[in-house]
Design a protein around this motif. Structure first.
Motif, PDB file in Angstrom:
ATOM      1  N   ARG A  56       0.724  -1.161  -0.075  1.00  0.00           N
ATOM      2  CA  ARG A  56       0.018   0.065  -0.065  1.00  0.00           C
ATOM      3  C   ARG A  56       0.816   1.374  -0.052  1.00  0.00           C
ATOM      4  O   ARG A  56       0.678   2.369  -0.672  1.00  0.00           O
ATOM      5  N   ALA A  57       1.935   1.242   0.746  1.00  0.00           N
ATOM      6  CA  ALA A  57       2.845   2.336   0.977  1.00  0.00           C
ATOM      7  C   ALA A  57       3.421   2.572  -0.643  1.00  0.00           C
ATOM      8  O   ALA A  57       3.582   3.959  -1.045  1.00  0.00           O
ATOM      9  N   ASN A  95       2.442   1.994  -3.448  1.00  0.00           N
ATOM     10  CA  ASN A  95       1.323   2.445  -4.303  1.00  0.00           C
ATOM     11  C   ASN A  95       0.258   3.581  -3.910  1.00  0.00           C
ATOM     12  O   ASN A  95      -0.627   3.848  -4.626  1.00  0.00           O
ATOM     13  N   SER A  96       0.370   4.138  -2.699  1.00  0.00           N
ATOM     14  CA  SER A  96      -0.142   5.058  -2.270  1.00  0.00           C
ATOM     15  C   SER A  96      -0.489   6.327  -3.085  1.00  0.00           C
ATOM     16  O   SER A  96      -1.665   7.188  -2.937  1.00  0.00           O
ATOM     17  N   THR A  97       0.476   6.714  -3.730  1.00  0.00           N
ATOM     18  CA  THR A  97       0.670   7.892  -4.186  1.00  0.00           C
ATOM     19  C   THR A  97       0.225   7.827  -5.929  1.00  0.00           C
ATOM     20  O   THR A  97       0.620   8.899  -6.575  1.00  0.00           O
ATOM     21  N   LYS A  98       0.126   6.869  -6.165  1.00  0.00           N
ATOM     22  CA  LYS A  98      -0.343   6.523  -7.485  1.00  0.00           C
ATOM     23  C   LYS A  98      -1.380   7.225  -8.169  1.00  0.00           C
ATOM     24  O   LYS A  98      -2.433   6.910  -7.432  1.00  0.00           O
ATOM     25  N   ILE A  99      -1.487   7.944  -9.100  1.00  0.00           N
ATOM     26  CA  ILE A  99      -2.726   8.709  -9.536  1.00  0.00           C
ATOM     27  C   ILE A  99      -2.918   8.150 -11.083  1.00  0.00           C
ATOM     28  O   ILE A  99      -2.250   8.095 -11.944  1.00  0.00           O
ATOM     29  N   SER A 117      -4.822   9.095 -14.299  1.00  0.00           N
ATOM     30  CA  SER A 117      -5.215  10.186 -14.956  1.00  0.00           C
ATOM     31  C   SER A 117      -6.243   9.829 -16.029  1.00  0.00           C
ATOM     32  O   SER A 117      -6.274   8.771 -16.737  1.00  0.00           O
TER      33      SER A 117
END
Length: 470
Positions: free
Chosen positions: A109-110, A112-116, A118
């Motif tokens: 989770r850490a 992948n937590s900032t993947k956005i 679009s």
């Protein structure tokens, strides 16, 4: 054959299959990576396949240290901008690594937590797939021709688009119905997509085209995931002739919360080792043939390879039941012609490797290796599909592609009967492939349905359905 050097400096000659002791060494002792890089394309491809096989066995049996070593070896051979097998290996190793990381949920989770994700990138990659490969063009053309023929003489036509992202399909349909001898009907399209902006852009383009052609038109946007769609709430009115278009979407409804994650047994690993000592054969032959011994399903799993063996799916059964209740005049379904819904990891990897090798190969014929467009399609579309097939289980695993035989069984059990796809549509599709220079692509009829192929390898299926009369 490739040359290598032993620790004492003497030269040996061996095939990749015979040289497996090198693959057992740690990266710091007698590193084989220089030898790896000197392999020809054919030998490198075979070597990658066998390293992937070993890695899958170790991942499935929880031997993460050995799996990590195989991933290290593969990283020196794989490349997202190399030949077909190098690119395939790059995305399969990424998927296997993601599956391994899920053993540590906090770490996964850490990372992948900032993947956005679009929305503009999603639209772009779908547009690139549509423009660079003929599969969607053929599917749209044949779907539209089937709708035109089924709706002959109808005054009000209502179409439900289960994945409303590409305006080109419906712009083409608007132009086709404008030429009807009896004049165009009143056309309503209900578009389904989870992103509001996608539907807004779709509406703008379709309304503009309809106004230009002077066709009475209404676009009804439904912001919703397909799995949450309530068909009965769409407001289908009496007197509307209903058609449904599903392009590469229905398989996602096969995911269930009740899936049991089955662990591959250690016995499968012992059986699989026999495969590593098969005689050398060309890479393309290895990929083309569906060898029974390529991957052996674990003894404690239930295989879904048989056309008669259907996984129970409450969501799919409920959806098809609701669809039957709407009495559609036509349902056209396009799906991947693949079997990626097996219970075991090894079964899924085997089938996915064959399928995506053909997909990447056909991309090579259309787009050179360097352009960023090809890399975007492979990473953002097919790479994500591969990751979902391999790294995910349970309700999270959406890419549950099944072959045509199983879709026929599911639809018939739900009370639908097959409708032969339009002969005129097939002629138009064949002409499209010819005039656009899509060499190597073809399609064939199968059980009143259509299979779209690359070099005679089935990749996508199309089928048309209507509600059986009681």
């Amino acid at each position: 054959m490739a040359g290598a050097v032993q620790e004492d400096g003497s030269s040996v000659t061996s095939s990749p299959l015979e040289f497996s002791p090198w693959m057992q060494l740690s990266p710091g002792i007698g590193s084989p990576y220089t030898w790896f890089r000197e392999l020809g394309s054919e030998e490198r491809g075979l070597c990658l396949i066998h390293l992937l096989q070993e890695c899958v066995v170790h991942v499935a049996t929880g031997s993460l240290e050995n799996a990590n070593l195989r991933l290290e070896h593969i990283s020196h051979l794989a490349s997202p901008d190399g030949d077909t097998m190098q690119r395939i290996a790059a995305y399969f190793t990424e998927a296997l690594a993601d599956r391994m990381l899920k053993g540590w949920p906090g770490l996964h989770r850490a990372l992948n937590s900032t993947k956005i994700t679009s929305v503009s990138e999603e639209i772009l990659v779908q547009k690139l797939f549509f423009e660079l490969c003929p599969f969607l063009k053929v599917a749209y053309l044949i779907t539209n021709q089937a709708i035109i023929e089924a709706m002959e003489g109808e005054k009000v036509v209502h179409i439900i688009d289960l994945y409303s992202i590409e305006p080109a399909q419906w712009i083409n349909l608007l132009q086709m119905i404008r030429a009807r001898p009896e004049g165009p009907p009143h056309l309503k399209i209900t578009g389904i997509h989870e992103q509001k902006v996608v539907l807004e852009q779709m509406a703008i383009q379709l309304v503009e085209e309809a106004d230009k052609l002077d066709i009475p038109f209404q676009f009804n946007p439904i912001v919703c995931k397909l799995e949450h769609l309530d068909l009965e709430s769409l407001g289908i009115k009496t007197g509307e002739a209903l058609a449904v278009s599903s392009i590469l979407q229905l398989h996602s409804l096969l995911a269930t919360d009740e899936d049991v994650v089955r662990r591959d047994s250690p016995g499968a690993s012992k059986n699989l080792q026999k495969v590593f000592h098969m005689s050398k054969r060309p890479l393309q032959e290895f990929l083309d043939k569906d060898h029974h011994n390529f991957f052996l399903a674990s003894p404690d799993s239930t295989s879904t390879s048989s056309p008669q063996s259907l996984c129970a799916s409450p969501k799919m059964e409920s959806f098809l039941s609701s669809l039957w209740g709407l009495s559609p005049k036509l349902v056209v379904i396009t799906e991947q012609e693949a079997d990626h819904n097996g219970f075991t990891l090894m079964e899924r990897v085997k089938k996915a490797l064959n399928f995506y090798a053909a997909i990447f190969d056909c991309l090579d014929s259309t787009v050179s290796r360097a352009p960023i467009e090809r890399q975007r399609i492979e990473k953002m579309l097919f790479g994500e599909e591969i990751k979902n097939i391999i790294a995910c289980e349970g309700a999270e695993r959406k890419e549950r592609h099944e072959k045509l035989e199983k879709w026929i069984s599911r639809l018939e059990l739900a009370g639908f009967g097959r409708v032969p796809l339009s002969y005129q549509g097939r002629l138009q599709a064949a002409m499209l492939l010819q005039i656009s220079g899509y060499d190597g692509y073809n399609f064939k009829e199968e059980n009143k349905c259509l299979v779209i192929c690359w070099k005679n390898i089935p990749l996508f299926s199309m089928s048309a359905w209507r509600r059986w009369s009681n």
